[in-house]
Design a protein around this motif. Structure first.
Motif, PDB file in Angstrom:
ATOM      1  N   ARG A 140      -3.204  29.998   4.717  1.00 32.46           N
ATOM      2  CA  ARG A 140      -2.840  31.355   5.115  1.00 32.46           C
ATOM      3  C   ARG A 140      -2.026  32.044   4.021  1.00 32.46           C
ATOM      4  NH1 ARG A 140       0.095  31.921  10.772  1.00 32.46           N
ATOM      5  NH2 ARG A 140      -1.987  31.164  11.369  1.00 32.46           N
ATOM      6  N   GLU A 141      -1.063  31.334   3.457  1.00 35.03           N
ATOM      7  CA  GLU A 141      -0.217  31.909   2.410  1.00 35.03           C
ATOM      8  C   GLU A 141      -0.831  31.778   1.027  1.00 35.03           C
ATOM      9  OE1 GLU A 141       2.508  33.566   2.969  1.00 35.03           O
ATOM     10  OE2 GLU A 141       2.528  33.197   5.143  1.00 35.03           O
ATOM     11  N   GLN A 142      -1.866  30.950   0.915  1.00 32.40           N
ATOM     12  CA  GLN A 142      -2.545  30.687  -0.348  1.00 32.40           C
ATOM     13  C   GLN A 142      -1.567  30.182  -1.407  1.00 32.40           C
ATOM     14  OE1 GLN A 142      -4.836  34.166  -1.483  1.00 32.40           O
ATOM     15  NE2 GLN A 142      -6.424  33.717   0.040  1.00 32.40           N
ATOM     16  N   THR A 143      -0.771  29.247  -0.989  1.00 32.51           N
ATOM     17  CA  THR A 143       0.196  28.645  -1.909  1.00 32.51           C
ATOM     18  C   THR A 143       0.498  27.226  -1.438  1.00 32.51           C
ATOM     19  OG1 THR A 143       2.357  28.907  -2.946  1.00 32.51           O
ATOM     20  CG2 THR A 143       2.201  29.465  -0.623  1.00 32.51           C
ATOM     21  N   PHE A 144       1.108  26.449  -2.333  1.00 32.50           N
ATOM     22  CA  PHE A 144       1.489  25.089  -1.995  1.00 32.50           C
ATOM     23  C   PHE A 144       2.940  25.074  -1.511  1.00 32.50           C
ATOM     24  CE2 PHE A 144      -2.117  24.227  -4.740  1.00 32.50           C
ATOM     25  CZ  PHE A 144      -2.706  23.127  -4.132  1.00 32.50           C
ATOM     26  N   SER A 145       3.185  24.347  -0.472  1.00 32.20           N
ATOM     27  CA  SER A 145       4.549  24.176   0.023  1.00 32.20           C
ATOM     28  C   SER A 145       4.924  22.696  -0.050  1.00 32.20           C
ATOM     29  CB  SER A 145       4.675  24.673   1.471  1.00 32.20           C
ATOM     30  OG  SER A 145       3.814  23.955   2.322  1.00 32.20           O
ATOM     31  N   PHE A 146       6.137  22.438  -0.515  1.00 38.65           N
ATOM     32  CA  PHE A 146       6.576  21.065  -0.716  1.00 38.65           C
ATOM     33  C   PHE A 146       7.181  20.502   0.559  1.00 38.65           C
ATOM     34  CE2 PHE A 146       9.914  17.993  -1.996  1.00 38.65           C
ATOM     35  CZ  PHE A 146       9.088  17.038  -2.582  1.00 38.65           C
ATOM     36  N   HIS A 147       6.722  19.340   0.957  1.00 46.01           N
ATOM     37  CA  HIS A 147       7.248  18.637   2.118  1.00 46.01           C
ATOM     38  C   HIS A 147       8.038  17.433   1.601  1.00 46.01           C
ATOM     39  CE1 HIS A 147       4.796  20.634   5.379  1.00 46.01           C
ATOM     40  NE2 HIS A 147       4.226  21.096   4.266  1.00 46.01           N
ATOM     41  N   VAL A 153       5.296  15.429  -0.810  1.00 46.62           N
ATOM     42  CA  VAL A 153       3.988  15.898  -1.244  1.00 46.62           C
ATOM     43  C   VAL A 153       3.896  17.407  -1.062  1.00 46.62           C
ATOM     44  CG1 VAL A 153       2.971  15.523   1.044  1.00 46.62           C
ATOM     45  CG2 VAL A 153       1.500  15.485  -0.993  1.00 46.62           C
ATOM     46  N   SER A 154       3.113  18.048  -1.928  1.00 50.55           N
ATOM     47  CA  SER A 154       2.842  19.477  -1.803  1.00 50.55           C
ATOM     48  C   SER A 154       1.528  19.676  -1.050  1.00 50.55           C
ATOM     49  CB  SER A 154       2.758  20.136  -3.186  1.00 50.55           C
ATOM     50  OG  SER A 154       4.013  20.117  -3.819  1.00 50.55           O
ATOM     51  N   ILE A 155       1.588  20.489  -0.008  1.00 47.51           N
ATOM     52  CA  ILE A 155       0.417  20.736   0.841  1.00 47.51           C
ATOM     53  C   ILE A 155       0.015  22.207   0.735  1.00 47.51           C
ATOM     54  CG2 ILE A 155      -0.465  20.699   3.202  1.00 47.51           C
ATOM     55  CD1 ILE A 155       1.392  18.396   3.787  1.00 47.51           C
ATOM     56  N   TYR A 156      -1.259  22.423   0.588  1.00 45.53           N
ATOM     57  CA  TYR A 156      -1.751  23.789   0.420  1.00 45.53           C
ATOM     58  C   TYR A 156      -1.770  24.514   1.762  1.00 45.53           C
ATOM     59  CZ  TYR A 156      -4.711  27.686  -1.017  1.00 45.53           C
ATOM     60  OH  TYR A 156      -5.206  28.943  -1.287  1.00 45.53           O
ATOM     61  N   ASP A 157      -1.138  25.691   1.773  1.00 46.10           N
ATOM     62  CA  ASP A 157      -1.124  26.554   2.961  1.00 46.10           C
ATOM     63  C   ASP A 157      -2.214  27.606   2.777  1.00 46.10           C
ATOM     64  OD1 ASP A 157      -0.646  28.480   4.911  1.00 46.10           O
ATOM     65  OD2 ASP A 157       1.513  28.090   4.923  1.00 46.10           O
ATOM     66  N   ASP A 189       5.391  18.205  -9.426  1.00 42.95           N
ATOM     67  CA  ASP A 189       4.641  19.450  -9.649  1.00 42.95           C
ATOM     68  C   ASP A 189       5.369  20.373 -10.620  1.00 42.95           C
ATOM     69  OD1 ASP A 189       2.808  18.492  -7.761  1.00 42.95           O
ATOM     70  OD2 ASP A 189       3.893  19.450  -6.106  1.00 42.95           O
ATOM     71  N   GLY A 190       6.019  19.780 -11.615  1.00 40.49           N
ATOM     72  CA  GLY A 190       6.681  20.575 -12.630  1.00 40.49           C
ATOM     73  C   GLY A 190       8.000  21.188 -12.202  1.00 40.49           C
ATOM     74  N   ARG A 191       8.489  20.820 -11.028  1.00 43.46           N
ATOM     75  CA  ARG A 191       9.753  21.381 -10.541  1.00 43.46           C
ATOM     76  C   ARG A 191      10.732  20.258 -10.217  1.00 43.46           C
ATOM     77  NH1 ARG A 191      10.628  25.135  -5.096  1.00 43.46           N
ATOM     78  NH2 ARG A 191      12.911  25.174  -5.185  1.00 43.46           N
ATOM     79  N   ASP A 235       0.807  -1.215   0.000  1.00 36.96           N
ATOM     80  CA  ASP A 235       0.000   0.000   0.000  1.00 36.96           C
ATOM     81  C   ASP A 235       0.847   1.275   0.000  1.00 36.96           C
ATOM     82  OD1 ASP A 235       0.990  -0.351   2.534  1.00 36.96           O
ATOM     83  OD2 ASP A 235      -0.885   0.118   3.574  1.00 36.96           O
ATOM     84  N   LEU A 236       2.165   1.143  -0.163  1.00 39.09           N
ATOM     85  CA  LEU A 236       3.030   2.324  -0.218  1.00 39.09           C
ATOM     86  C   LEU A 236       2.801   3.078  -1.517  1.00 39.09           C
ATOM     87  CD1 LEU A 236       5.465   3.569   1.481  1.00 39.09           C
ATOM     88  CD2 LEU A 236       6.941   2.480  -0.233  1.00 39.09           C
ATOM     89  N   LEU A 237       2.741   4.408  -1.440  1.00 38.52           N
ATOM     90  CA  LEU A 237       2.504   5.248  -2.615  1.00 38.52           C
ATOM     91  C   LEU A 237       3.779   6.014  -2.985  1.00 38.52           C
ATOM     92  CD1 LEU A 237      -0.987   6.726  -1.652  1.00 38.52           C
ATOM     93  CD2 LEU A 237      -0.501   4.813  -3.201  1.00 38.52           C
ATOM     94  N   PRO A 238       3.912   6.419  -4.253  1.00 41.48           N
ATOM     95  CA  PRO A 238       5.088   7.219  -4.649  1.00 41.48           C
ATOM     96  C   PRO A 238       5.282   8.455  -3.782  1.00 41.48           C
ATOM     97  CG  PRO A 238       3.928   6.459  -6.598  1.00 41.48           C
ATOM     98  CD  PRO A 238       3.086   6.069  -5.425  1.00 41.48           C
ATOM     99  N   ALA A 239       4.187   9.114  -3.389  1.00 38.69           N
ATOM    100  CA  ALA A 239       4.291  10.324  -2.564  1.00 38.69           C
ATOM    101  C   ALA A 239       4.891  10.018  -1.195  1.00 38.69           C
ATOM    102  CB  ALA A 239       2.912  10.962  -2.393  1.00 38.69           C
ATOM    103  N   ASP A 240       4.724   8.794  -0.717  1.00 37.64           N
ATOM    104  CA  ASP A 240       5.320   8.413   0.565  1.00 37.64           C
ATOM    105  C   ASP A 240       6.837   8.377   0.485  1.00 37.64           C
ATOM    106  OD1 ASP A 240       2.785   8.050   1.688  1.00 37.64           O
ATOM    107  OD2 ASP A 240       2.678   5.984   0.969  1.00 37.64           O
TER     108      ASP A 240
END
Length: 313
Positions: A84-91, A78-82, A128-130, A69-74
């Motif tokens: 407050r900042e109204q942007t995605f931050s990469f973890h 993953v990018s999580i939407y902030d 995410d294109g980066r 059940d492991l996923l590539p994102a694991d």
């Protein structure tokens, strides 16, 4: 033996008793900037080897337990939407480490296995294109259970080819096993191990490996091995040019580890099984009722290549 690497080899071998040759191959794989696949049953020291290498070489390590059940994102992050900042931050995921222990890699689905391909080949991750660079040095040690065990997914040829070497640790001999039985907790001694090398120096040693001299006669021998693999009826397909380059890099690393300034045929022969056995498939596996291959060739394809005579000067 190289004067800086001798204590490193001894230090790692102290935590993996009776496996000095396998430790040497693993160290040569790292020096050649490759990745290592260890195929064996659970409990013979695969994880201990990875942890010992990371600690003795002063590298940070992340262990990823591969499951169905492991996923590539694991692995990648993953990018999580902030809000407050109204942007995605990469973890970033655990792949952003110097040593990756991909434990039981063939228990994950092919989609998850493929998440390692770009990282192993290019030393980077694109999400995410980066494109994000991975740390240096970057070394993947993957463990693989025998394919007859329940719940395994065979690694495709493209994934196997990303591993410079494949080794097997096997059972210890009687004397070594008796010593292991006397030890209360081998992991306890490993936790107290100190680094004998800095990552910056390891990068310099990896670069120095490329300077080990390769003669034209040695290149003739490597090409003869490649030609044998392609012409022999014992194999379904021969070795690719990339496999030839991998063999040469591994031989340079082994020569460097031994303190030599040039590659000799015996250096090539030493690393040949670890570099080629997972890249060659015996004809016996697809045609067991023919004489094209044999069970011996299927178990150790490099045995056929080792019969290749040295080219005449």
């Amino acid at each position: 033996m190289h004067h800086e690497l001798q204590p490193v080899l001894t230090g790692i071998s102290r935590h993996l008793l009776g496996k000095k040759r396998e430790v040497g191959l693993a160290l040569a794989c790292l020096l050649a900037k490759g990745h290592l696949l260890i195929e064996d049953i659970p409990g013979v020291g695969k994880t201990t080897l990875a942890e010992a290498m990371a600690r003795i070489l002063g590298l940070n390590m992340q262990r990823i337990q591969f499951t169905s059940d492991l996923l590539p994102a694991d692995i990648l992050g993953v990018s999580i939407y902030d809000r407050r900042e109204q942007t995605f931050s990469f973890h970033p995921g655990p792949i952003f480490s110097q040593v990756i222990l991909a434990d039981e890699i063939n228990r994950a689905t092919p989609k998850t296995q493929s998440a390692l391909l770009e990282a192993m080949e290019e030393g980077q991750v694109t999400m995410d294109g980066r494109t994000r660079a991975l740390p240096h040095p970057f070394f993947v040690i993957a463990t693989q259970n025998p394919l007859h065990q329940i719940g395994t997914y065979p690694l495709p040829e493209s994934q196997l080819d990303r591993f410079l070497m494949r080794i097997s640790l096997g059972y210890p001999d009687a004397a070594t096993e008796r010593e292991l039985l006397r030890i209360d907790d081998p992991r306890e001694a490993l936790r107290g191990a100190s680094a004998l090398l800095k990552p910056e120096r390891l990068l310099e040693l990896q670069q120095a490996v490329l300077e080990v001299h390769v003669s034209d006669a040695l290149l003739d021998y490597v090409q003869a091995l490649l030609k044998t693999s392609r012409r022999s009826a014992a194999f379904q397909t021969g070795l690719s040019p990339r496999a030839g380059r991998a063999l040469l890099r591994a031989a340079q690393a082994w020569a460097f580890l031994e303190g030599q300034t040039m590659v000799l045929p015996e250096h090539v022969q030493t690393v040949l099984p670890a570099v080629t056995n997972h890249r060659l498939q015996s004809s016996f596996l697809s045609h067991p009722d023919t004489t094209q291959g044999s069970e011996e060739t299927a178990a150790n394809p490099a045995a056929t290549l080792l019969k290749t005579p040295l080219p005449h000067p």
